[in-house]
Design a protein around this motif. Structure first.
Motif, PDB file in Angstrom:
ATOM      1  N   ILE A 179       0.700  -1.278  -0.023  1.00  0.00           N
ATOM      2  CA  ILE A 179       0.026  -0.048   0.074  1.00  0.00           C
ATOM      3  C   ILE A 179       0.770   1.196   0.164  1.00  0.00           C
ATOM      4  O   ILE A 179       0.701   2.317  -0.865  1.00  0.00           O
ATOM      5  N   VAL A 180       1.962   1.295   0.886  1.00  0.00           N
ATOM      6  CA  VAL A 180       2.583   2.228   0.863  1.00  0.00           C
ATOM      7  C   VAL A 180       3.678   2.611  -0.348  1.00  0.00           C
ATOM      8  O   VAL A 180       3.588   3.835  -0.937  1.00  0.00           O
ATOM      9  N   LEU A 181       4.195   1.547  -0.954  1.00  0.00           N
ATOM     10  CA  LEU A 181       4.800   1.435  -2.307  1.00  0.00           C
ATOM     11  C   LEU A 181       3.855   2.125  -3.349  1.00  0.00           C
ATOM     12  O   LEU A 181       4.421   2.753  -4.070  1.00  0.00           O
ATOM     13  N   ARG A 182       2.571   1.528  -3.396  1.00  0.00           N
ATOM     14  CA  ARG A 182       1.762   1.974  -4.382  1.00  0.00           C
ATOM     15  C   ARG A 182       1.569   3.484  -4.240  1.00  0.00           C
ATOM     16  O   ARG A 182       1.541   4.376  -5.354  1.00  0.00           O
ATOM     17  N   GLU A 183       1.503   4.163  -3.147  1.00  0.00           N
ATOM     18  CA  GLU A 183       1.151   5.667  -2.888  1.00  0.00           C
ATOM     19  C   GLU A 183       2.484   6.409  -3.357  1.00  0.00           C
ATOM     20  O   GLU A 183       2.290   7.544  -3.690  1.00  0.00           O
ATOM     21  N   VAL A 184       3.698   5.749  -3.004  1.00  0.00           N
ATOM     22  CA  VAL A 184       4.702   6.702  -3.588  1.00  0.00           C
ATOM     23  C   VAL A 184       4.774   7.116  -5.099  1.00  0.00           C
ATOM     24  O   VAL A 184       5.235   7.938  -5.447  1.00  0.00           O
ATOM     25  N   GLY A 185       4.097   6.121  -5.939  1.00  0.00           N
ATOM     26  CA  GLY A 185       3.825   6.362  -7.326  1.00  0.00           C
ATOM     27  C   GLY A 185       3.153   7.638  -7.645  1.00  0.00           C
ATOM     28  O   GLY A 185       3.305   8.105  -8.498  1.00  0.00           O
ATOM     29  N   ASP A 202       7.009  -7.469  -2.911  1.00  0.00           N
ATOM     30  CA  ASP A 202       6.787  -6.210  -2.895  1.00  0.00           C
ATOM     31  C   ASP A 202       7.401  -5.365  -4.073  1.00  0.00           C
ATOM     32  O   ASP A 202       6.931  -4.120  -4.419  1.00  0.00           O
ATOM     33  N   CYS A 203       8.271  -6.048  -4.753  1.00  0.00           N
ATOM     34  CA  CYS A 203       8.942  -5.557  -5.676  1.00  0.00           C
ATOM     35  C   CYS A 203       8.426  -5.072  -6.927  1.00  0.00           C
ATOM     36  O   CYS A 203       8.718  -3.962  -7.406  1.00  0.00           O
ATOM     37  N   LYS A 204       7.407  -5.668  -7.314  1.00  0.00           N
ATOM     38  CA  LYS A 204       6.485  -5.299  -8.559  1.00  0.00           C
ATOM     39  C   LYS A 204       5.779  -3.834  -8.443  1.00  0.00           C
ATOM     40  O   LYS A 204       5.668  -3.294  -9.352  1.00  0.00           O
ATOM     41  N   VAL A 205       5.123  -3.811  -7.140  1.00  0.00           N
ATOM     42  CA  VAL A 205       4.620  -2.834  -6.902  1.00  0.00           C
ATOM     43  C   VAL A 205       5.533  -1.304  -6.806  1.00  0.00           C
ATOM     44  O   VAL A 205       5.185  -0.506  -7.340  1.00  0.00           O
ATOM     45  N   SER A 222      16.529  -1.276   0.308  1.00  0.00           N
ATOM     46  CA  SER A 222      17.378  -1.976   1.274  1.00  0.00           C
ATOM     47  C   SER A 222      16.328  -3.189   1.494  1.00  0.00           C
ATOM     48  O   SER A 222      15.035  -3.028   1.698  1.00  0.00           O
ATOM     49  N   ALA A 223      16.691  -4.433   1.375  1.00  0.00           N
ATOM     50  CA  ALA A 223      15.884  -5.460   1.729  1.00  0.00           C
ATOM     51  C   ALA A 223      15.589  -5.775   3.439  1.00  0.00           C
ATOM     52  O   ALA A 223      16.284  -5.264   4.056  1.00  0.00           O
ATOM     53  N   ILE A 224      14.434  -6.548   3.458  1.00  0.00           N
ATOM     54  CA  ILE A 224      14.054  -6.598   4.908  1.00  0.00           C
ATOM     55  C   ILE A 224      15.140  -7.562   5.615  1.00  0.00           C
ATOM     56  O   ILE A 224      15.211  -7.186   6.926  1.00  0.00           O
ATOM     57  N   GLN A 225      15.852  -8.373   5.036  1.00  0.00           N
ATOM     58  CA  GLN A 225      16.914  -9.084   5.421  1.00  0.00           C
ATOM     59  C   GLN A 225      18.142  -9.392   4.538  1.00  0.00           C
ATOM     60  O   GLN A 225      17.805  -9.232   3.133  1.00  0.00           O
ATOM     61  N   GLU A 226      19.233 -10.014   4.921  1.00  0.00           N
ATOM     62  CA  GLU A 226      20.262 -10.134   3.972  1.00  0.00           C
ATOM     63  C   GLU A 226      20.023 -11.059   2.812  1.00  0.00           C
ATOM     64  O   GLU A 226      20.228 -10.998   1.984  1.00  0.00           O
ATOM     65  N   ASP A 227      19.206 -12.040   3.024  1.00  0.00           N
ATOM     66  CA  ASP A 227      18.857 -13.260   2.249  1.00  0.00           C
ATOM     67  C   ASP A 227      17.758 -12.946   1.239  1.00  0.00           C
ATOM     68  O   ASP A 227      17.331 -13.495   0.462  1.00  0.00           O
ATOM     69  N   GLU A 228      17.049 -11.794   1.674  1.00  0.00           N
ATOM     70  CA  GLU A 228      15.853 -11.526   0.758  1.00  0.00           C
ATOM     71  C   GLU A 228      16.205 -11.074  -0.468  1.00  0.00           C
ATOM     72  O   GLU A 228      17.017  -9.939  -0.513  1.00  0.00           O
ATOM     73  N   ILE A 229      15.629 -11.534  -1.690  1.00  0.00           N
ATOM     74  CA  ILE A 229      15.690 -11.274  -3.050  1.00  0.00           C
ATOM     75  C   ILE A 229      15.163 -10.211  -3.360  1.00  0.00           C
ATOM     76  O   ILE A 229      14.091  -9.638  -3.138  1.00  0.00           O
ATOM     77  N   ILE A 230      16.138  -8.959  -4.006  1.00  0.00           N
ATOM     78  CA  ILE A 230      15.530  -7.857  -4.804  1.00  0.00           C
ATOM     79  C   ILE A 230      15.438  -7.996  -6.022  1.00  0.00           C
ATOM     80  O   ILE A 230      16.444  -8.440  -6.667  1.00  0.00           O
ATOM     81  N   ASP A 231      14.207  -7.805  -6.709  1.00  0.00           N
ATOM     82  CA  ASP A 231      13.991  -8.271  -8.117  1.00  0.00           C
ATOM     83  C   ASP A 231      13.233  -6.750  -8.423  1.00  0.00           C
ATOM     84  O   ASP A 231      12.342  -6.686  -8.369  1.00  0.00           O
ATOM     85  N   LEU A 232      14.140  -6.069  -9.350  1.00  0.00           N
ATOM     86  CA  LEU A 232      13.747  -4.757  -9.965  1.00  0.00           C
ATOM     87  C   LEU A 232      13.617  -4.966 -11.545  1.00  0.00           C
ATOM     88  O   LEU A 232      13.707  -3.892 -11.984  1.00  0.00           O
ATOM     89  N   ASP A 233      13.557  -6.109 -11.886  1.00  0.00           N
ATOM     90  CA  ASP A 233      13.538  -6.181 -13.422  1.00  0.00           C
ATOM     91  C   ASP A 233      12.121  -5.918 -13.902  1.00  0.00           C
ATOM     92  O   ASP A 233      11.834  -5.760 -15.108  1.00  0.00           O
TER      93      ASP A 233
END
Length: 411
Positions: A179-185, A202-205, A222-233
């Protein structure tokens, strides 16, 4: 006492209930009925569960009525006398009464600066500054701990203070981050965006919102934890004005749009764990890239800076690359490099092969590097292959001691 809810409500708005027409008289009568009911109910609530339900409903009705009257008072503030700022100043002086406001809608007012009085409304849950001339949000926004929604659409706000992260009272959803990330747009004029504790789902949003930020200059993810995958494709193309990019978290690969982010001047990758055989390929032809930091972001034995690449790079930092053994610099690569930092790359036993090609190098900083590398460098400086490093004015050695780096210089 349950009756006190209505009593507070009456005293809160008493100045506005005098001589203002039949509608307000109706509200006054409703207050009287609520008060009479609750006076009796207080004595019976504990012994009668069904009555307790009614008390709860009346109490909630009183709160709802308060919200409606909040809006009525605000409308008076819009249209009378000193305008909304004058009204807010009165609110600040009236003590706990009107400070109980939970909804404040300032849409369409001529605000150019955030009213200091607003941050004193500690019970505020909903704040709309839509279609105002507001340009900045102060750090004091963090005082509004009950704030659930903040509408900045069609304002001139381009940055949000870090204190906005203190506001934890978002709607009770499992997907609050989305919800927050959608508002950023909707904040289309934003120039800087810092996203903390990002989850993969939440990366797609986030990407969808970033595509709308045509003025974005700086992005920190920044990811929520070190092993969390960030996908910005999912971001089809980067904001064309993007100049600075920090990605902190596990990347399966660098985003595909990186090579077309032509205005990037700084890229910082942390904890990325890239296993690509050539992780530099996406970055090497960026025409304006001046600063590159790779911290615990690559899992591999070799990095090669190929001929003709990184033409405007001035600062390179390689840190905590635990499997890195060799760094090779080909001729005509990084011709403008001034600062080279090698930090805690425990398997490297030699300075980068081809370091002599970096003719503009001003500083070589080696912190937490193997003793074997430092010993070999000392031998080179005292004879040996002196020609490889003789052109570097400053060679700095860092040793971790007493929770800090203790540095010395070789010459």
């Amino acid at each position: 006492m349950a009756e006190s809810v209505v009593f507070d409500l009456r005293s809160k708005f008493a100045p506005f209930l005098l001589g203002v027409g039949e509608e307000i008289e109706y509200i006054r009568d409703e207050f009287e009925r609520m008060t009479a009911f609750l006076r009796v109910a207080d004595a019976m609530e504990e012994t009668d569960p069904e009555l307790a339900v009614w008390v709860k409903q009346v109490r909630e009705a009183a709160y709802d009525t308060g919200d409606v009257l909040d809006m009525h008072v605000l409308l008076l503030g819009h249209h009378h006398g000193n305008g909304v700022l004058g009204f807010l100043r009165k609110v600040a002086l009236l003590g706990d009464g009107l400070r109980m406001l939970t909804l404040l809608d300032l849409e369409g007012t001529q605000l150019e600066a955030f009213p200091n009085e607003v941050v004193k409304l500690c019970h505020l849950r909903h704040l709309s500054l839509r279609r105002t001339n507001l340009r900045t949000i102060p750090k004091s926004i963090g005082n509004l701990q009950n704030l659930e929604t903040l509408n900045l659409k069609h304002t001139q706000v381009t940055e949000l203070p870090d204190e906005i992260l203190k506001l934890q009272r978002l709607p009770n959803h499992d997907n609050n981050n989305g919800i927050v990330l959608r508002e950023v747009g909707k904040l289309t004029q934003l120039r800087r965006v810092h996203i903390l504790k990002l989850r993969r789902e939440d990366c797609k949003v986030l990407c969808s919102s970033l595509e709308k930020l045509k003025n974005l200059r700086s992005l920190y993810v920044s990811a929520i934890q070190e092993d969390e995958i960030i996908d910005l494709d999912s971001l089809s193309s980067p904001p064309q004005r993007l100049r600075m990019l920090w990605i902190i978290g596990h990347l399966q690969r660098l985003p595909r749009w990186i090579p077309s982010a032509f205005n990037l001047i700084r890229v910082s990758l942390w904890l990325s764990k890239l296993r690509d055989s050539d992780p530099l390929r996406s970055l090497q032809d960026l025409p304006n890239l001046a600063n590159l930091e790779i911290f615990k972001a690559y899992v591999g034995e070799e990095l090669c800076f190929k001929a003709g690449t990184f033409q405007n790079l001035e600062t390179l930092a390689l840190a905590t690359l635990e499997e890195l053994i060799w760094v090779r610099v080909e001729a005509s690569s990084m011709p403008r490099l001034k600062n080279l930092f090698l930090v805690k790359c425990k398997l490297m036993e030699e300075v980068p092969s081809g370091i002599e090609h970096l003719t503009n190098l001003e500083k070589l900083d080696l912190s937490g590097m193997p003793d074997s590398l430092i010993s070999r460098l000392n031998r080179d400086l005292q004879g040996g292959d002196y020609w490889k490093v003789s052109h570097i004015p400053e060679v700095c050695i860092g040793i971790w001691k007493d929770d800090d780096w203790e540095r010395s210089f070789l010459s």
